[in-house]
Design an enzyme around this catalytic site. Structure first.
Site, PDB file in Angstrom:
ATOM      1  N   LYS A 269      43.193  25.443  48.089  1.00 18.09           N
ATOM      2  CA  LYS A 269      43.448  26.039  46.775  1.00 18.09           C
ATOM      3  C   LYS A 269      44.475  27.158  46.899  1.00 18.09           C
ATOM      4  CE  LYS A 269      41.788  29.439  44.349  1.00 18.09           C
ATOM      5  NZ  LYS A 269      43.016  29.823  43.616  1.00 18.09           N
TER       6      LYS A 269
ATOM      7  N   GLU B 224      41.031  36.075  56.875  1.00 17.35           N
ATOM      8  CA  GLU B 224      42.169  36.944  57.202  1.00 17.35           C
ATOM      9  C   GLU B 224      42.326  37.864  55.998  1.00 17.35           C
ATOM     10  OE1 GLU B 224      45.249  38.643  57.113  1.00 17.35           O
ATOM     11  OE2 GLU B 224      46.488  36.826  57.125  1.00 17.35           O
TER      12      GLU B 224
ATOM     13  N   CYS C 242      49.659  41.808  54.245  1.00 12.46           N
ATOM     14  CA  CYS C 242      48.363  42.312  54.718  1.00 12.46           C
ATOM     15  C   CYS C 242      48.554  43.271  55.886  1.00 12.46           C
ATOM     16  CB  CYS C 242      47.467  41.150  55.103  1.00 12.46           C
ATOM     17  SG  CYS C 242      48.284  39.911  56.088  1.00 12.46           S
TER      18      CYS C 242
ATOM     19  N   GLU D  82      44.123  49.682  50.381  1.00  9.37           N
ATOM     20  CA  GLU D  82      45.286  48.794  50.480  1.00  9.37           C
ATOM     21  C   GLU D  82      45.986  48.762  49.114  1.00  9.37           C
ATOM     22  OE1 GLU D  82      44.560  44.478  50.930  1.00  9.37           O
ATOM     23  OE2 GLU D  82      46.096  44.530  52.482  1.00  9.37           O
TER      24      GLU D  82
HETATM   25  P1  NDP Z   1      42.285  37.811  45.944  1.00 12.96           P
HETATM   26  O1  NDP Z   1      41.630  38.111  47.226  1.00 12.96           O
HETATM   27  O2  NDP Z   1      41.488  37.879  44.697  1.00 12.96           O
HETATM   28  O3  NDP Z   1      42.944  36.333  45.958  1.00 12.96           O
HETATM   29  C1  NDP Z   1      43.141  35.539  47.085  1.00 12.96           C
HETATM   30  C2  NDP Z   1      42.703  34.103  46.808  1.00 12.96           C
HETATM   31  O4  NDP Z   1      41.293  34.066  46.606  1.00 12.96           O
HETATM   32  C3  NDP Z   1      43.314  33.487  45.561  1.00 12.96           C
HETATM   33  O5  NDP Z   1      43.539  32.116  45.768  1.00 12.96           O
HETATM   34  C4  NDP Z   1      42.226  33.705  44.544  1.00 12.96           C
HETATM   35  O6  NDP Z   1      42.282  32.842  43.440  1.00 12.96           O
HETATM   36  C5  NDP Z   1      40.995  33.434  45.364  1.00 12.96           C
HETATM   37  N1  NDP Z   1      39.762  33.971  44.808  1.00 12.96           N
HETATM   38  C6  NDP Z   1      39.613  35.023  43.973  1.00 12.96           C
HETATM   39  N2  NDP Z   1      38.293  35.205  43.662  1.00 12.96           N
HETATM   40  C7  NDP Z   1      37.624  34.222  44.296  1.00 12.96           C
HETATM   41  C8  NDP Z   1      36.230  33.859  44.372  1.00 12.96           C
HETATM   42  N3  NDP Z   1      35.300  34.536  43.704  1.00 12.96           N
HETATM   43  N4  NDP Z   1      35.892  32.805  45.117  1.00 12.96           N
HETATM   44  C9  NDP Z   1      36.820  32.107  45.790  1.00 12.96           C
HETATM   45  N5  NDP Z   1      38.135  32.385  45.761  1.00 12.96           N
HETATM   46  C10 NDP Z   1      38.547  33.443  45.038  1.00 12.96           C
HETATM   47  O7  NDP Z   1      43.544  38.718  45.796  1.00 12.96           O
HETATM   48  P2  NDP Z   1      44.303  39.131  44.433  1.00 12.96           P
HETATM   49  O8  NDP Z   1      45.328  38.120  44.172  1.00 12.96           O
HETATM   50  O9  NDP Z   1      43.312  39.399  43.339  1.00 12.96           O
HETATM   51  O10 NDP Z   1      44.964  40.499  44.854  1.00 12.96           O
HETATM   52  C11 NDP Z   1      44.196  41.688  44.772  1.00 12.96           C
HETATM   53  C12 NDP Z   1      44.415  42.521  46.005  1.00 12.96           C
HETATM   54  O11 NDP Z   1      43.962  41.825  47.155  1.00 12.96           O
HETATM   55  C13 NDP Z   1      45.863  42.848  46.319  1.00 12.96           C
HETATM   56  O12 NDP Z   1      46.342  43.910  45.602  1.00 12.96           O
HETATM   57  C14 NDP Z   1      45.779  43.130  47.783  1.00 12.96           C
HETATM   58  O13 NDP Z   1      45.349  44.445  47.999  1.00 12.96           O
HETATM   59  C15 NDP Z   1      44.746  42.168  48.265  1.00 12.96           C
HETATM   60  N6  NDP Z   1      45.351  40.947  48.851  1.00 12.96           N
HETATM   61  C16 NDP Z   1      45.407  40.854  50.184  1.00 12.96           C
HETATM   62  C17 NDP Z   1      46.003  39.767  50.758  1.00 12.96           C
HETATM   63  C18 NDP Z   1      46.080  39.647  52.220  1.00 12.96           C
HETATM   64  O14 NDP Z   1      46.789  38.774  52.713  1.00 12.96           O
HETATM   65  N7  NDP Z   1      45.395  40.468  52.954  1.00 12.96           N
HETATM   66  C19 NDP Z   1      46.599  38.705  49.972  1.00 12.96           C
HETATM   67  C20 NDP Z   1      46.446  38.877  48.552  1.00 12.96           C
HETATM   68  C21 NDP Z   1      45.849  39.982  48.039  1.00 12.96           C
HETATM   69  P3  NDP Z   1      43.184  33.178  42.146  1.00 12.96           P
HETATM   70  O15 NDP Z   1      43.940  34.419  42.406  1.00 12.96           O
HETATM   71  O16 NDP Z   1      44.030  31.985  42.053  1.00 12.96           O
HETATM   72  O17 NDP Z   1      42.264  33.321  40.976  1.00 12.96           O
END
Ligand code: NDP
Length: 423
Positions: A120, A195, A230, A327
């Site tokens: 996904k 990760e 990240c 972060e």
């Molecule tokens: P998320 O952790 O919410 O999103 C990452 C993935 O997880 C997306 O595909 C998202 O789906 C999915 N996801 C969200 N909620 C659920 C759930 N309950 N169950 C299963 N999968 C889920 O990151 P965000 O995009 O909301 O970003 C928010 C913050 O997270 C950023 O500002 C940053 O600080 C951090 N982040 C860190 C990353 C890293 O690589 N360490 C990468 C991205 C974000 P969808 O978004 O499609 O709804």
């Protein structure tokens, strides 16, 4: 499929990514906002490289023969060995910051080890994962082995994480959602690899040698990919004697960054990925001001249209401030001076995260000593943001479980079976 056939097919996926490099770079830029030129030289070739690297492993996933003693069966003879088998159906959930690359980091090892995948992508950036799915079919992978399912995290992602027919879940994203995934996975105790986030220290000592290189490295550490990394070097820790010089230098670099639309050829920093992310980053910027930090440069939205923000350098910060602890995931660095190496290590480690760290010194003993003391999955010395398909990547503490890339990742996608034959 034989390991050899599988390896050739995975190699071909890497080739197809390179053949479609321009198209994929453009899709990535349109979807995510990152400069097309950056996606073309970084994201796309790195995505191809993990398939090429992993292709070689397909024929080298071996068990061991193990001489066993079985003390309660004197005189008996056994032949014991291990098999490394695929886990089965793997769910993979990826974020929006490196959409193609994250898909590649996840898919390549899962396929090399013989698993089937439901992946996904993030709702903001599904295009390159969908195109990659088409290329995977073109390479000859049987239909149904890789399934790209778009949708929201709360629905599609949550269903995947909790599904009883999914044997493993691999997630990249926020630590907050990582914890939700762990809870969802408890139903059938599926295997979990994570990760997650970071708040990585980048430490510059006065014996760094070429200070301009260290300054450029510190700027790259935080501003690459608009800080949406990240492992971003978001806590700059500088030895007091050179603090002002380094902070001014990084601020100068920040001011020079050309902000613009991702498709423009001269853009060095595009917009953040979404309105939500713009709100989040500017909220942190405002909080830092309210808490009394000093903004050397930046600190606000850039322009009135689009999700652009100013590359930002902040000093006079305190450990308790949210901008120091949390972060931000934007081009925002907090700079702190330190007096002695003994003082900087506990401070660098004073975070719930442990993904990466940077150290700048020409003293080889100090470099080794500090690298050993940092609680981080990657330590870069006199460099930053160096990635390679052969190098394991992952986090200490709340930055994750398991290592992606390198041969270590094979452990995440295989399980060991011990077979014992009585002779
Ligand atoms: P998320 O952790 O919410 O999103 C990452 C993935 O997880 C997306 O595909 C998202 O789906 C999915 N996801 C969200 N909620 C659920 C759930 N309950 N169950 C299963 N999968 C889920 O990151 P965000 O995009 O909301 O970003 C928010 C913050 O997270 C950023 O500002 C940053 O600080 C951090 N982040 C860190 C990353 C890293 O690589 N360490 C990468 C991205 C974000 P969808 O978004 O499609 O709804």
């Amino acid at each position: 499929m034989t390991p050899s056939e599988r390896g050739k097919l995975i190699w071909k996926i890497g080739d197809l990514i390179l053949e479609h490099a321009d198209e994929l770079a453009e899709l990535e830029s349109v979807d995510n906002g990152k400069p097309r030129v950056v996606a073309r030289v970084a994201d796309v070739p790195l995505a191809a490289d993990i398939f090429h690297y992993m292709a070689g492993w397909a024929t080298k996933i071996e068990g061991n023969t193990i001489p066993i003693s079985v003390p309660y069966a004197p005189g008996a003879n056994f032949h014991a060995f291990t098999l490394r088998e695929p886990i089965g159906v793997v769910g993979q959930i990826i974020p929006w910051n490196f959409p193609l690359l994250m898909a590649a980091w996840k898919l390549a090892p899962a396929l090399t080890t013989g698993n089937c995948v439901v992946l996904k992508p993030a709702e903001q950036t599904p295009l390159t994962a969908l195109r990659l799915g088409e290329l995977i079919l073109e390479a000859g992978l049987p239909e149904g082995v890789v399934n790209i399912v778009t949708g929201f995290g709360e629905t599609a992602g949550a269903a995947l994480a909790s599904h009883d027919d999914v044997d493993k879940i691999a997630f990249t994203g926020s630590t907050e959602v990582g914890k939700i995934i762990v809870r969802a996975a408890a139903g059938n105790l599926k295997k979990v690899s994570l990760e997650l986030g970071g708040k990585s220290p980048n430490i510059i000592f006065k014996d760094a040698g070429d200070l301009n290189a260290a300054i450029a490295g510190a700027a790259n550490a935080i501003f690459f990919n608009h800080g949406q990394c990240c492992c971003a070097g978001s806590r700059l820790m500088v030895e007091r004697d050179i603090f002002d010089q380094v902070v001014e230098g990084v601020a100068e670099q920040a001011k020079k960054i050309k902000i613009g639309p991702g498709l423009a050829a001269d853009t060095e920093m595009g917009p953040l990925v979404s309105e939500e992310q713009l709100q989040r980053v500017t909220r942190y910027m405002n909080q830092g001001k309210q808490e009394g930090a000093c903004y050397v440069t930046g600190g606000a939205r850039s322009g009135q249209n689009g999700y652009f923000v100013q590359p930002t350098v902040i000093k006079d910060v305190k450990p308790k401030m949210s901008i120091v602890r949390e972060e931000i995931f934007g081009p925002v660095v907090v700079a702190e001076p330190f007096a002695k190496p003994e003082e900087v290590i506990p401070r660098a480690n004073q975070t719930e995260y442990g993904l990466a760290a940077g150290v700048w010194t020409r003293d080889i003993s100090k470099a080794h000593r500090i690298a050993a003391q940092l609680k981080a999955g990657t330590v870069w010395v006199n460099c930053y943001n160096v990635f390679d398909a052969a190098l394991p990547f992952g986090g200490y503490k709340q930055s994750g479980w398991g290592r992606e890339m390198g041969h270590e990742v094979l452990n995440l996608y295989t399980q060991t079976k011990a077979v014992v034959l009585g002779l």
